[in-house]
Design an enzyme around this catalytic site. Structure first.
Site, PDB file in Angstrom:
ATOM      1  N   SER A   1      26.059 -13.216  37.594  1.00  0.00           N
ATOM      2  CA  SER A   1      27.058 -13.056  36.385  1.00  0.00           C
ATOM      3  C   SER A   1      28.019 -14.281  36.965  1.00  0.00           C
ATOM      4  O   SER A   1      29.525 -14.044  35.759  1.00  0.00           O
ATOM      5  CB  SER A   1      28.119 -11.512  37.233  1.00  0.00           C
TER       6      SER A   1
ATOM      7  N   TYR B   1      20.586 -15.121  27.515  1.00  0.00           N
ATOM      8  CA  TYR B   1      21.779 -14.526  28.206  1.00  0.00           C
ATOM      9  C   TYR B   1      21.013 -14.547  29.111  1.00  0.00           C
ATOM     10  O   TYR B   1      21.626 -15.077  31.243  1.00  0.00           O
ATOM     11  CB  TYR B   1      22.320 -13.518  27.246  1.00  0.00           C
TER      12      TYR B   1
ATOM     13  N   VAL C   1      25.043 -10.954  41.136  1.00  0.00           N
ATOM     14  CA  VAL C   1      24.496  -9.659  41.621  1.00  0.00           C
ATOM     15  C   VAL C   1      23.161 -10.356  42.756  1.00  0.00           C
ATOM     16  O   VAL C   1      22.448  -9.875  43.317  1.00  0.00           O
ATOM     17  CB  VAL C   1      23.523  -8.619  40.662  1.00  0.00           C
TER      18      VAL C   1
ATOM     19  N   LYS D   1      28.931 -15.531  33.456  1.00  0.00           N
ATOM     20  CA  LYS D   1      30.423 -15.720  32.579  1.00  0.00           C
ATOM     21  C   LYS D   1      31.475 -15.959  32.162  1.00  0.00           C
ATOM     22  O   LYS D   1      31.981 -16.321  31.673  1.00  0.00           O
ATOM     23  CB  LYS D   1      30.397 -14.247  32.724  1.00  0.00           C
TER      24      LYS D   1
ATOM     25  N   TYR E   1      34.722  -6.609  39.249  1.00  0.00           N
ATOM     26  CA  TYR E   1      34.433  -5.802  38.248  1.00  0.00           C
ATOM     27  C   TYR E   1      35.699  -4.558  38.529  1.00  0.00           C
ATOM     28  O   TYR E   1      35.854  -4.673  38.594  1.00  0.00           O
ATOM     29  CB  TYR E   1      32.691  -4.898  37.724  1.00  0.00           C
TER      30      TYR E   1
HETATM   31  O1  DON Z   1      22.883  -8.983  32.702  1.00  0.00           O
HETATM   32  C1  DON Z   1      22.860  -8.435  34.500  1.00  0.00           C
HETATM   33  O2  DON Z   1      22.684  -7.870  34.211  1.00  0.00           O
HETATM   34  C2  DON Z   1      22.367  -9.804  35.314  1.00  0.00           C
HETATM   35  N1  DON Z   1      22.145 -11.157  34.599  1.00  0.00           N
HETATM   36  C3  DON Z   1      23.894  -9.880  36.109  1.00  0.00           C
HETATM   37  C4  DON Z   1      24.910  -9.246  36.830  1.00  0.00           C
HETATM   38  C5  DON Z   1      26.122  -9.873  37.416  1.00  0.00           C
HETATM   39  O3  DON Z   1      25.354  -9.896  38.160  1.00  0.00           O
HETATM   40  C6  DON Z   1      26.787  -8.528  38.105  1.00  0.00           C
HETATM   41  N2  DON Z   1      27.410  -9.463  39.291  1.00  0.00           N
HETATM   42  N3  DON Z   1      28.199  -8.389  40.184  1.00  0.00           N
END
Ligand code: DON
Length: 309
Positions: free
Chosen positions: A65, A193, A263, A68, A245
């Site tokens: 994330s 993505y 994550v 992003k 978040y």
């Molecule tokens: O889209 C997803 O779920 C992952 N590629 C990224 C989510 C993420 O890193 C949330 N972070 N804490």
């Protein structure tokens, strides 16, 4: 007060390390299960280019994330804020990063912000290019320019692992396609993505990108403009309001700096006019943020008086 030696940073890492045992590595992306939950490392990049490190700061991990924020900066530059904010909002959700609920209850059905998965998919959908290759090249070149290096790699294993299991993100994509927030082929979007999320960097490089945002968009060493200052300002604002978040409020209270988690266990921080930070600790808390990483950032913020509030 600023950090003076790698040894003092190492002490803070050792203070935060016991928290790893209360966290778990992400498992909903199968390839991330291979991460070592005991890892914890950090890098600080000051705006005069001075750097400090502790732990295995050259070990690579995927942005997830954290990408992003970079994707948001990219579309703000390429497409402009009017187009970007016609497809994605500016408000925190208070929901988990992959939640679908606000898409249904908001009218119009546009994702509330670019840091949640729905918003990030809408952002990636705005990448310009005739085909996947052009869209990817444009974005990866932007990442390379932020880092000042010729080549940035992405982890194919992690990208495919996520692509093959991203049913929830596909659902978000189809939902937004129904309401004409996003256009085009959902599989192609998911491919782009998941590659974006699988870009690999290390703590030191993460601190470099944080330092660009902290330095109003300028490279901390060369002072070359990498991101226009208004774009850097918008990105930092989203990092404060939505970067962690549904833990963003607690993080703002306890740490008080613009930051973004992923994550894989990464946290990028941008302490305005002071430094960029990169943290890596794959054991996560229940909200998907690095558990020891959060503790470490709090220790550093207390010690070096980073809170912007
Ligand atoms: O889209 C997803 O779920 C992952 N590629 C990224 C989510 C993420 O890193 C949330 N972070 N804490």
């Amino acid at each position: 007060m600023s950090c003076k030696t790698n040894e003092e940073l190492t002490k803070l890492v050792e203070q935060a390390r016991p928290f790893v045992k209360y966290g778990k590595v992400a498992d909903y992306i199968p390839a991330l299960k291979e991460s070592n939950p005991d890892d914890l490392s950090v890098s600080i990049c000051y705006l005069d280019g001075t750097r400090f490190f502790a732990g295995d700061y050259v070990k690579k991990f995927t942005l997830q994330s954290i990408s992003k924020v970079i994707a948001l900066a990219y579309v703000l530059i390429e497409n402009g804020p009017n187009e970007v904010f016609s497809n994605v909002g500016m408000e925190p959700t208070g929901d988990p990063f992959n939640s679908i609920v606000k898409l249904e209850t908001s009218n119009p059905s546009k994702p509330l912000n670019p840091m949640i998965n729905a918003g990030a998919l809408a952002v990636t959908n705005m990448f310009k290019g005739e085909d996947h290759y052009e869209k990817w090249e444009g974005f990866i070149q932007f990442v390379q320019s932020l880092l000042g290096i010729e080549e940035v790699s992405w982890n194919e294993n992690v990208a495919l692992s996520e692509f093959n299991t991203a049913f929830l993100n596909r659902s978000l994509g189809f939902f937004m396609k129904q309401y004409e927030i996003i256009h085009g082929d959902i599989e192609e979007l998911l491919f782009l993505y998941t590659k974006q999320c699988a870009i690999e960097i290390n703590c030191s490089q993460l601190a470099t990108i944080g330092a660009v945002f902290a330095n109003e968009g300028k490279d901390p060493v060369t002072q070359e403009v990498k991101v226009p200052s208004d774009v850097a300002r918008i990105c930092k604002t989203f990092m404060v309001t939505c970067g962690m978040y549904n833990a963003s409020g607690e993080f703002a209270t306890k740490v008080g700096i613009p930051a973004k988690s992923g994550v894989s266990g990464g946290i990028m921080g941008a302490v305005p006019h002071k430094c960029g930070i990169g943290v890596f600790g794959p054991a996560l808390d229940e909200k998907g943020n690095s558990i020891a990483g959060l503790n470490l950032v709090q220790l550093m913020s207390d010690r070096y008086q980073w809170s912007i509030f």
